[in-house]
Design an enzyme around this catalytic site. Structure first.
Site, mmCIF file in Angstrom:
data_model
loop_
_atom_site.group_PDB
_atom_site.id
_atom_site.type_symbol
_atom_site.label_atom_id
_atom_site.label_comp_id
_atom_site.label_asym_id
_atom_site.label_seq_id
_atom_site.Cartn_x
_atom_site.Cartn_y
_atom_site.Cartn_z
ATOM 1 N N TRP A 173 11.659 5.962 -22.678
ATOM 2 C CA TRP A 173 10.734 5.705 -21.560
ATOM 3 C C TRP A 173 9.899 4.476 -21.919
ATOM 4 O O TRP A 173 9.351 4.394 -23.021
ATOM 5 C CB TRP A 173 9.853 6.940 -21.369
ATOM 6 C CG TRP A 173 8.812 6.807 -20.296
ATOM 7 C CD1 TRP A 173 8.990 6.390 -19.012
ATOM 8 C CD2 TRP A 173 7.406 7.119 -20.429
ATOM 9 N NE1 TRP A 173 7.801 6.425 -18.330
ATOM 10 C CE2 TRP A 173 6.813 6.869 -19.173
ATOM 11 C CE3 TRP A 173 6.614 7.594 -21.473
ATOM 12 C CZ2 TRP A 173 5.454 7.069 -18.943
ATOM 13 C CZ3 TRP A 173 5.254 7.802 -21.243
ATOM 14 C CH2 TRP A 173 4.697 7.541 -19.987
ATOM 15 N N ASP A 254 7.869 14.670 -27.100
ATOM 16 C CA ASP A 254 7.390 14.368 -25.759
ATOM 17 C C ASP A 254 8.107 15.341 -24.825
ATOM 18 O O ASP A 254 9.322 15.264 -24.654
ATOM 19 C CB ASP A 254 7.738 12.916 -25.403
ATOM 20 C CG ASP A 254 7.229 12.524 -24.018
ATOM 21 O OD1 ASP A 254 6.742 13.418 -23.280
ATOM 22 O OD2 ASP A 254 7.332 11.337 -23.664
ATOM 23 N N LYS A 290 6.023 17.042 -13.600
ATOM 24 C CA LYS A 290 7.308 17.341 -12.945
ATOM 25 C C LYS A 290 7.493 18.835 -12.720
ATOM 26 O O LYS A 290 7.836 19.264 -11.621
ATOM 27 C CB LYS A 290 8.486 16.827 -13.780
ATOM 28 C CG LYS A 290 8.240 15.575 -14.561
ATOM 29 C CD LYS A 290 8.299 14.346 -13.706
ATOM 30 C CE LYS A 290 7.606 13.214 -14.422
ATOM 31 N NZ LYS A 290 8.258 11.950 -14.376
HETATM 32 N N1 PGU Z 1 7.175 11.007 -21.076
HETATM 33 C C1 PGU Z 1 8.329 10.795 -20.442
HETATM 34 C C2 PGU Z 1 9.598 10.884 -21.204
HETATM 35 C C3 PGU Z 1 8.333 10.504 -19.062
HETATM 36 O O1 PGU Z 1 9.491 10.297 -18.448
HETATM 37 C C4 PGU Z 1 7.114 10.422 -18.369
HETATM 38 C C5 PGU Z 1 7.076 10.077 -16.898
HETATM 39 C C6 PGU Z 1 5.940 10.676 -19.091
HETATM 40 C C7 PGU Z 1 6.005 10.973 -20.431
HETATM 41 C C8 PGU Z 1 4.565 10.624 -18.474
HETATM 42 O O2 PGU Z 1 4.367 11.447 -17.449
HETATM 43 P P1 PGU Z 1 2.920 11.836 -16.913
HETATM 44 O O3 PGU Z 1 2.961 11.539 -15.471
HETATM 45 O O4 PGU Z 1 1.916 11.021 -17.648
HETATM 46 O O5 PGU Z 1 2.808 13.272 -17.238
HETATM 47 N N2 PGU Z 1 8.025 9.194 -16.476
HETATM 48 C C9 PGU Z 1 8.393 9.060 -15.079
HETATM 49 C C10 PGU Z 1 7.193 8.848 -14.165
HETATM 50 C C11 PGU Z 1 6.745 7.466 -13.902
HETATM 51 C C12 PGU Z 1 6.115 6.819 -15.110
HETATM 52 O O6 PGU Z 1 6.778 5.942 -15.698
HETATM 53 O O7 PGU Z 1 4.992 7.205 -15.493
HETATM 54 C C13 PGU Z 1 9.482 8.020 -14.939
HETATM 55 O O8 PGU Z 1 9.876 7.731 -13.815
HETATM 56 O O9 PGU Z 1 10.020 7.569 -15.977
#
Ligand code: PGU
Length: 444
Positions: A173, A254, A290
């Site tokens: 990510w 994570d 989510k």
């Molecule tokens: N860790 C991972 C692996 C994730 O995919 C995401 C969210 C987070 C942490 C952080 O999520 P929080 O909203 O802070 O609980 N990834 C999504 C959402 C958009 C973003 O980049 O924040 C995504 O689309 O990759």
């Protein structure tokens, strides 16, 4: 393994660069060469326009597109079959209970957040019968969703841990690098994804962790790896665990998708439980964005599993010192929703059912897309669409093909070829399949 260089200049470097630009302007002005600063010009005149975020910026571009067929498969956010954001019924029910409870007040929460929420969150990820929970070995603090939990954990490590190098999977990510760099950690990568097999490069992963310096921190996606959708099997997790423990590395999980990978909260927590159950230490960042659909409520937790109860209380006391100057204490509403659901047997049961429906719909979309590409005889092996796990499919489409799909078909996705399966519906699958077919047959 690569050392990451992105946005890694230190605050001191940045201040120096701003100061030198300011001095250059002042010297120019004093020498009468150019008068770039006047009493009315902004002191921020030299600020450069920053690029949009690679993930959240996709939504910005999507919102600007007037096309009626546009499709946002960028951000990992669940949509219904009608393409609408979903508030879970169980969340609505919990909110009703909260609104009707007039004994509730809006006082500040403690620095560590809501006590019930913290206990229940640790139990959710570790299991109620976890030796770490039973032995009071866990320090948990409520944080601002997954991102905030990672950030607080990183800041704690930078202050209190002797090793400042963190290994993150390649790819991962996009925000991980920025979060850890900002906390002052040095980010390196370990091999994870093999583009040839579109699967896990377990040997590369073990070799890279095997040659990491003793004590290094290792970021692991608990389940539903983002962006690849490729997770280790339980046997591979066991190999990873043995390697991490034998090298005294520090695992940092994570967990942003518990329940979304398999539809089962228990199954998706297995990797974390293997580590927390072996008596060694680990960090866990949890997000309810989510799995409870609480994206904008920013609710999550950081748990640190320690070797003794005494260490856990001291760790918690130091976490308070990290949090207090950052945002003082976390918000109350989201955490109240979560704890209302987690402590009520019926609401909890209802949540698990709704979670299964969401995970099931994503799995169905995988099948639909796979079938649609097969029906079109789209060149290539698309089996990975049904093999990958969680919210995303890592399609293997290249940057040019992605740009083509956005330009010609109004399909918005990240440039690494990742699509959010949760943003797809039976109605939009044919449009996406047409776009992929056109991209792979016309753009090399
Ligand atoms: N860790 C991972 C692996 C994730 O995919 C995401 C969210 C987070 C942490 C952080 O999520 P929080 O909203 O802070 O609980 N990834 C999504 C959402 C958009 C973003 O980049 O924040 C995504 O689309 O990759």
């Amino acid at each position: 393994m690569n050392s990451s260089s992105s946005s890694s200049s230190s605050p001191a470097d940045r201040r120096l660069s701003i100061l030198s630009r300011h001095l250059a302007r002042t010297i120019d002005r004093d020498q009468g060469i150019t008068i770039s600063a006047s009493p009315t010009s902004s002191v921020f005149a030299d600020v450069l326009r920053a690029p949009e975020d690679p993930i959240l910026g996709v939504t910005v571009a999507y919102n600007k597109d007037p096309s009626p067929v546009k499709l946002n498969l960028g951000v990992g956010a669940y949509r219904t079959e009608e393409g609408k954001p979903l508030v879970l019924s169980v969340v609505r029910e919990a909110e009703k209970q909260l609104v009707n409870d007039c004994s509730r007040v809006k006082e500040y929460l403690p620095i560590v957040g809501l006590a019930d929420f913290n206990k229940l969150s640790a139990k959710l990820i570790l299991g109620a019968d976890s030796p770490a929970i039973l032995g009071n070995l866990v320090a948990t603090v409520q944080c601002l969703s997954g991102t905030g939990s990672l950030r607080v954990g990183a800041e704690f490590l930078a202050r209190h841990y002797y090793q400042h190098t963190i290994y993150i999977p390649n790819p991962t990510w996009g925000n991980h690098v920025k979060i850890f760099n900002l906390a002052g950690l040095t980010v390196k990568t370990y091999r994870y994804y093999d583009p040839l097999t579109r699967g896990l490069n377990i040997q590369g992963l073990l070799d890279d962790l095997g040659s990491a310096p003793s004590g290094a921190i290792v970021l692991l996606h608990a389940c539903a790896h983002n962006p690849t959708g490729v997770d280790p099997t339980l046997e591979q997790w066991e190999q990873i665990r043995k390697m991490i423990r034998s090298k005294s590395l520090l695992p940092f999980f994570d967990s942003a998708y518990q329940g979304f990978a398999s539809g089962s909260l228990e199954q998706d927590a297995q990797s974390v439980r293997m580590f927390a159950g072996d008596g060694g230490e680990c960090f866990i960042a949890q997000s309810y964005a989510k799995n409870m659909g609480l994206y904008g409520e920013r609710v999550g937790a950081l748990s640190i599993v320690c070797r003794t109860a005494d260490v856990a209380t001291r760790v918690e006391s130091q976490l308070k010192l990290v949090i207090r100057p950052m945002y003082s204490s976390p918000p109350i509403h989201g955490a109240s929703i979560v704890s209302t659901i987690l402590k009520d047997r019926n609401l909890y049961q209802q949540w698990t059912l709704e979670l299964k429906v969401m995970a099931g719909r994503i799995i169905t979309m995988r099948k639909h897309l796979f079938d649609a590409l097969r029906a079109r005889e789209t060149p290539g092996d698309w089996n990975h669409i049904i093999k990958q796990i969680g919210m995303f499919t890592f399609t293997g489409l290249n940057t040019k093909q992605v740009a083509f799909m956005t330009r010609e078909y109004h399909i918005y996705m990240t440039f690494d070829g990742r699509i959010s399966m949760a943003g797809l519906s039976s109605r939009t699958v044919p449009h996406l399949a047409d776009a992929i077919h056109a991209a792979v047959t016309t753009v090399v």
